[in-house]
Write a protein that holds these residues in place. Structure first.
Motif, PDB file in Angstrom:
ATOM      1  N   ALA A  82       3.149   9.722  33.261  1.00 34.85           N
ATOM      2  CA  ALA A  82       3.803   9.040  32.141  1.00 34.85           C
ATOM      3  C   ALA A  82       5.141   9.683  31.812  1.00 34.85           C
ATOM      4  CB  ALA A  82       2.888   9.062  30.916  1.00 34.85           C
ATOM      5  N   VAL A  83       5.208  11.011  31.887  1.00 34.47           N
ATOM      6  CA  VAL A  83       6.468  11.719  31.607  1.00 34.47           C
ATOM      7  C   VAL A  83       7.520  11.366  32.651  1.00 34.47           C
ATOM      8  CG1 VAL A  83       7.577  13.980  31.428  1.00 34.47           C
ATOM      9  CG2 VAL A  83       5.310  13.624  30.430  1.00 34.47           C
ATOM     10  N   ASN A  84       7.123  11.407  33.913  1.00 36.19           N
ATOM     11  CA  ASN A  84       8.080  11.156  34.991  1.00 36.19           C
ATOM     12  C   ASN A  84       8.514   9.694  35.045  1.00 36.19           C
ATOM     13  OD1 ASN A  84       7.903  13.860  35.731  1.00 36.19           O
ATOM     14  ND2 ASN A  84       6.270  13.490  37.209  1.00 36.19           N
ATOM     15  N   ALA A  85       7.618   8.795  34.645  1.00 35.03           N
ATOM     16  CA  ALA A  85       7.941   7.371  34.697  1.00 35.03           C
ATOM     17  C   ALA A  85       9.078   7.014  33.749  1.00 35.03           C
ATOM     18  CB  ALA A  85       6.700   6.537  34.368  1.00 35.03           C
ATOM     19  N   ARG A  86       9.144   7.716  32.606  1.00 32.97           N
ATOM     20  CA  ARG A  86      10.224   7.419  31.640  1.00 32.97           C
ATOM     21  C   ARG A  86      11.483   8.221  31.938  1.00 32.97           C
ATOM     22  NH1 ARG A  86      11.389  10.861  27.729  1.00 32.97           N
ATOM     23  NH2 ARG A  86      12.127   9.221  26.329  1.00 32.97           N
ATOM     24  N   GLY A  87      11.360   9.302  32.714  1.00 36.80           N
ATOM     25  CA  GLY A  87      12.521  10.114  33.049  1.00 36.80           C
ATOM     26  C   GLY A  87      13.085  10.838  31.845  1.00 36.80           C
ATOM     27  N   GLY A  88      14.372  11.104  31.875  1.00 39.73           N
ATOM     28  CA  GLY A  88      15.016  11.745  30.736  1.00 39.73           C
ATOM     29  C   GLY A  88      14.855  13.245  30.701  1.00 39.73           C
ATOM     30  N   LEU A  89      15.238  13.816  29.578  1.00 34.96           N
ATOM     31  CA  LEU A  89      15.250  15.261  29.397  1.00 34.96           C
ATOM     32  C   LEU A  89      13.846  15.857  29.498  1.00 34.96           C
ATOM     33  CD1 LEU A  89      17.458  17.409  28.731  1.00 34.96           C
ATOM     34  CD2 LEU A  89      16.722  17.228  26.350  1.00 34.96           C
ATOM     35  N   LEU A  90      12.854  15.133  28.986  1.00 31.56           N
ATOM     36  CA  LEU A  90      11.484  15.658  29.014  1.00 31.56           C
ATOM     37  C   LEU A  90      10.986  15.781  30.449  1.00 31.56           C
ATOM     38  CD1 LEU A  90       9.276  16.558  27.014  1.00 31.56           C
ATOM     39  CD2 LEU A  90       8.311  14.257  27.197  1.00 31.56           C
ATOM     40  N   ALA A  91      11.297  14.801  31.279  1.00 31.98           N
ATOM     41  CA  ALA A  91      10.884  14.862  32.678  1.00 31.98           C
ATOM     42  C   ALA A  91      11.571  16.008  33.412  1.00 31.98           C
ATOM     43  CB  ALA A  91      11.183  13.534  33.361  1.00 31.98           C
ATOM     44  N   LYS A  92      12.829  16.269  33.054  1.00 30.12           N
ATOM     45  CA  LYS A  92      13.550  17.375  33.697  1.00 30.12           C
ATOM     46  C   LYS A  92      12.941  18.721  33.300  1.00 30.12           C
ATOM     47  CE  LYS A  92      17.827  14.763  34.174  1.00 30.12           C
ATOM     48  NZ  LYS A  92      19.232  14.580  33.753  1.00 30.12           N
ATOM     49  N   ALA A  93      12.558  18.846  32.030  1.00 31.98           N
ATOM     50  CA  ALA A  93      11.862  20.070  31.612  1.00 31.98           C
ATOM     51  C   ALA A  93      10.502  20.161  32.283  1.00 31.98           C
ATOM     52  CB  ALA A  93      11.716  20.090  30.096  1.00 31.98           C
ATOM     53  N   GLY A  94       9.853  19.007  32.457  1.00 29.88           N
ATOM     54  CA  GLY A  94       8.530  18.968  33.061  1.00 29.88           C
ATOM     55  C   GLY A  94       8.512  19.396  34.516  1.00 29.88           C
TER      56      GLY A  94
END
Length: 244
Positions: A61-73
């Protein structure tokens, strides 16, 4: 001068009354449009060791939306579950038990304006199967998850679209946060803020302590700890949930 038991009892009742009023006044409502989830569900987990809480999110779910959270993830190393926790930049990143760390804990609580960080790590199993800790599942709507993700992203210092890593001797992955840690805003308050963004009702006045936070979530949102699935994962295979 001796204080009579009657005066002391009255003072305690007044203090409790003021605390109760403050809890009611500061209680934040949920958002029925986001929580409980009616459709498009995403399950996240609160992981608590009785002192500190983290949020475990599904990497898909985090990677599907991308953005800053996915980069931290990405610091979660490609694991299917990404765990995020916030805390004081000093006490939270230190290890072990010592008198010096205890003193530093007092500094973190009572000195205003302490810098903070977010730790990110990954686990390979569903959190209620992976951790030797209390784990509370929270079923969010897709819109609620998106609102929470945006709130979490606001907790990262970023530059050129990338979360900024904190340079620390601790080998874990920590990122700088613009928020400040103190007794008025502790790790569990941060967790509560993210959940409230997703539509979950919270009460900041009592959410600072992990046990009271869990009680608040159960009372106002109906959230309960998951039962250990010993049949699927041996207890000895579970990993301890650490505060620092």
């Amino acid at each position: 001068m001796k204080v009579s038991r009657r005066v002391l009892t009255k003072a305690l009742f007044v203090a409790f009354g003021l605390w109760l009023v403050a809890a009611v006044v500061t209680a934040r409502p949920g958002n029925p449009a986001l929580f409980p989830a009616a459709q498009g569900e995403v399950t996240v987990y609160i992981v608590s060791n009785g002192f500190h809480t983290d949020l475990a999110l599904p990497a898909a779910a985090v990677n599907a939306r991308g953005g800053l959270l996915a980069k931290a993830g990405e610091a979660a190393g490609g694991q299917p579950w990404q765990v995020f926790g916030w805390g004081d930049a000093g006490f939270y990143t230190a290890k072990g038990v010592s008198a010096a760390r205890a003193v530093d804990g007092l500094r973190a609580l009572f000195k205003p304006g302490n810098p903070s960080v977010i730790r990110v790590f990954g686990v390979s199993r569903r959190p209620d199967q992976a951790f030797e800790a209390e784990v509370i599942p929270v079923v969010l709507s897709r819109a609620g998850f998106e609102a929470m993700a945006r709130r979490m992203e606001a907790s990262f210092v970023h530059k050129d679209g990338q979360p900024v890593r904190a340079v620390l001797p601790n080998p874990d992955a920590f990122f700088k946060s613009p928020e400040h840690f103190s007794i008025l805003r502790m790790c569990n308050h941060w967790t509560g803020d993210q959940l409230n963004a997703a539509g979950v009702p919270t009460t900041p006045m009592i959410d600072g302590l992990a046990l009271e936070f869990a009680f608040d979530l159960r009372l106002r949102a109906g959230l309960k700890a998951a039962k250990p699935e010993v049949s699927k994962v041996e207890v000895t295979e579970k990993i301890p949930h650490k505060a620092g």
